[in-house]
Write a protein that holds these residues in place. Structure first.
Motif, short mmCIF file in Angstrom:
data_model
loop_
_atom_site.label_atom_id
_atom_site.label_comp_id
_atom_site.label_asym_id
_atom_site.label_seq_id
_atom_site.Cartn_x
_atom_site.Cartn_y
_atom_site.Cartn_z
N ILE A 152 0.84 -1.21 0.00
CA ILE A 152 0.00 0.00 0.00
C ILE A 152 0.87 1.26 0.00
O ILE A 152 0.62 2.20 -0.77
N CYS A 153 1.92 1.28 0.83
CA CYS A 153 2.80 2.46 0.83
C CYS A 153 3.47 2.61 -0.53
O CYS A 153 3.64 3.72 -1.03
N SER A 154 3.84 1.50 -1.13
CA SER A 154 4.48 1.57 -2.44
C SER A 154 3.49 2.09 -3.48
O SER A 154 3.83 2.92 -4.34
N ALA A 155 2.25 1.61 -3.40
CA ALA A 155 1.21 2.06 -4.34
C ALA A 155 0.99 3.57 -4.22
O ALA A 155 0.80 4.25 -5.23
N LEU A 156 1.04 4.09 -2.99
CA LEU A 156 0.89 5.54 -2.81
C LEU A 156 2.00 6.27 -3.57
O LEU A 156 1.76 7.28 -4.23
N GLY A 157 3.21 5.73 -3.45
CA GLY A 157 4.35 6.32 -4.17
C GLY A 157 4.18 6.20 -5.67
O GLY A 157 4.43 7.16 -6.41
N VAL A 158 3.74 5.05 -6.13
CA VAL A 158 3.57 4.82 -7.58
C VAL A 158 2.59 5.83 -8.17
O VAL A 158 2.85 6.44 -9.21
N ILE A 159 1.48 6.02 -7.48
CA ILE A 159 0.45 6.91 -8.02
C ILE A 159 0.97 8.36 -8.10
O ILE A 159 0.77 9.05 -9.10
N GLU A 160 1.71 8.77 -7.07
CA GLU A 160 2.28 10.12 -7.09
C GLU A 160 3.35 10.25 -8.18
O GLU A 160 3.39 11.23 -8.91
N GLU A 161 4.21 9.26 -8.29
CA GLU A 161 5.30 9.31 -9.27
C GLU A 161 4.72 9.33 -10.69
O GLU A 161 5.20 10.07 -11.55
N HIS A 162 3.69 8.52 -10.91
CA HIS A 162 3.08 8.48 -12.23
C HIS A 162 2.41 9.81 -12.57
O HIS A 162 2.59 10.36 -13.66
N ALA A 163 1.69 10.36 -11.58
CA ALA A 163 1.01 11.65 -11.82
C ALA A 163 2.03 12.76 -12.09
O ALA A 163 1.75 13.70 -12.84
N ALA A 164 3.21 12.63 -11.50
CA ALA A 164 4.25 13.65 -11.70
C ALA A 164 4.99 13.43 -13.03
O ALA A 164 5.90 14.19 -13.36
N GLY A 165 4.62 12.38 -13.77
CA GLY A 165 5.21 12.18 -15.10
C GLY A 165 6.47 11.34 -15.12
O GLY A 165 7.16 11.29 -16.14
N TRP A 166 6.78 10.69 -14.01
CA TRP A 166 7.99 9.87 -13.99
C TRP A 166 7.79 8.65 -14.89
O TRP A 166 6.80 7.93 -14.76
N PRO A 167 8.72 8.40 -15.82
CA PRO A 167 8.62 7.19 -16.64
C PRO A 167 9.09 5.97 -15.85
O PRO A 167 9.74 6.10 -14.82
N SER A 168 8.74 4.79 -16.34
CA SER A 168 9.28 3.56 -15.75
C SER A 168 10.09 2.84 -16.81
O SER A 168 10.19 3.31 -17.95
N ALA A 169 10.60 1.67 -16.46
CA ALA A 169 11.42 0.91 -17.41
C ALA A 169 10.60 0.38 -18.57
O ALA A 169 11.16 -0.03 -19.58
N VAL A 170 9.26 0.37 -18.46
CA VAL A 170 8.45 -0.14 -19.58
C VAL A 170 7.71 0.99 -20.32
O VAL A 170 6.89 0.71 -21.19
N THR A 171 8.02 2.23 -19.96
CA THR A 171 7.38 3.36 -20.66
C THR A 171 7.97 3.48 -22.06
O THR A 171 9.19 3.53 -22.22
N ASP A 172 7.08 3.49 -23.07
CA ASP A 172 7.55 3.54 -24.46
C ASP A 172 8.16 4.90 -24.79
O ASP A 172 9.25 4.99 -25.33
N ASP A 173 7.44 5.95 -24.46
CA ASP A 173 7.86 7.30 -24.85
C ASP A 173 8.26 8.07 -23.60
O ASP A 173 7.39 8.46 -22.81
N VAL A 174 9.55 8.25 -23.40
CA VAL A 174 10.01 8.87 -22.16
C VAL A 174 10.28 10.37 -22.32
O VAL A 174 10.79 11.01 -21.40
#
Ligand code: FES
Ligand code: FES
Length: 189
Positions: free
Chosen positions: A114-136
């Motif tokens: 759950i704590c990780s999910a909170l971080g994921v949602i914030e990071e994604h909303a802030a536009g952080w790409p991940s290793a599987v993001t096609d267009d960075v």
């Protein structure tokens, strides 16, 4: 001969909006300070070596594995543990989504998930790409939070019960709920 320097200090930790002063050995991890000194046992110990994510919490809003953080280094930071995620009796949307979609079995990994999910949602909303993001490219904006994106971004949190399918669905539901809420607030402003 000069006396050996003390390996203990009294530190003050800011946890879930409360201040806690405690004497700690400088080698004490944040995880052990929480669990063994402050009785905040919601944060779980799995591997104790940074590999399972069970001890994930938020430091200054960013996720961190607390078994690899020294308690003395966390002084002055804002620490959020699973005990501080809900608003009183009102579950956080991420907690609610895990409940609604059975995002757990034994529950041991769940506080970290759950704590990780909170971080994921914030990071994604802030536009952080991940290793599987096609267009960075920054101008491409955040990618859709697909199941692949969620799996990759949550890949530091292991679940021995294998509740991954439901965990991915729960993170997706919570992210969607937060986006809808943010859009409603923006429209009302
Ligand atoms: S207990 Fe910290 S990552 Fe496993
Ligand atoms: S729910 Fe049992 S380890 Fe994840």
């Amino acid at each position: 001969m000069a006396p050996a320097p003390s390996t203990y200090s009294v530190i003050t930790l800011n946890i879930n909006g409360e201040k806690y002063s405690l004497p700690v050995d400088h080698r004490t991890t944040l995880l052990d300070a929480l669990r063994e000194h402050l009785d905040l046992t919601g944060t779980k110990k799995g591997c104790d070596q940074g590999q399972c994510g069970a001890c994930t919490l938020l430091i200054d809003g960013r996720r961190a594995v607390s078994c690899l953080q020294l308690a003395v280094a966390a002084e002055g930071r804002e620490i959020t543990t699973i005990e501080g995620v809900a608003e009183g009796e009102q579950l956080h949307p991420v907690q609610q989504a895990f409940l609604d979609l059975d995002g757990y079995q034994c529950g041991y990994c769940t506080p970290g998930q759950i704590c990780s999910a909170l971080g994921v949602i914030e990071e994604h909303a802030a536009g952080w790409p991940s290793a599987v993001t096609d267009d960075v490219r920054p101008e491409a904006g955040p990618p859709p939070l697909s199941a692949d994106e969620i799996r990759e971004r949550m890949s530091g949190n292991l679940c021995r019960c294998g509740a991954y399918v439901s965990i991915v669905q729960a993170v997706a539901q919570a992210a969607e709920a937060q986006t809808t809420e943010a859009e409603a607030e923006e429209a009302a402003a």
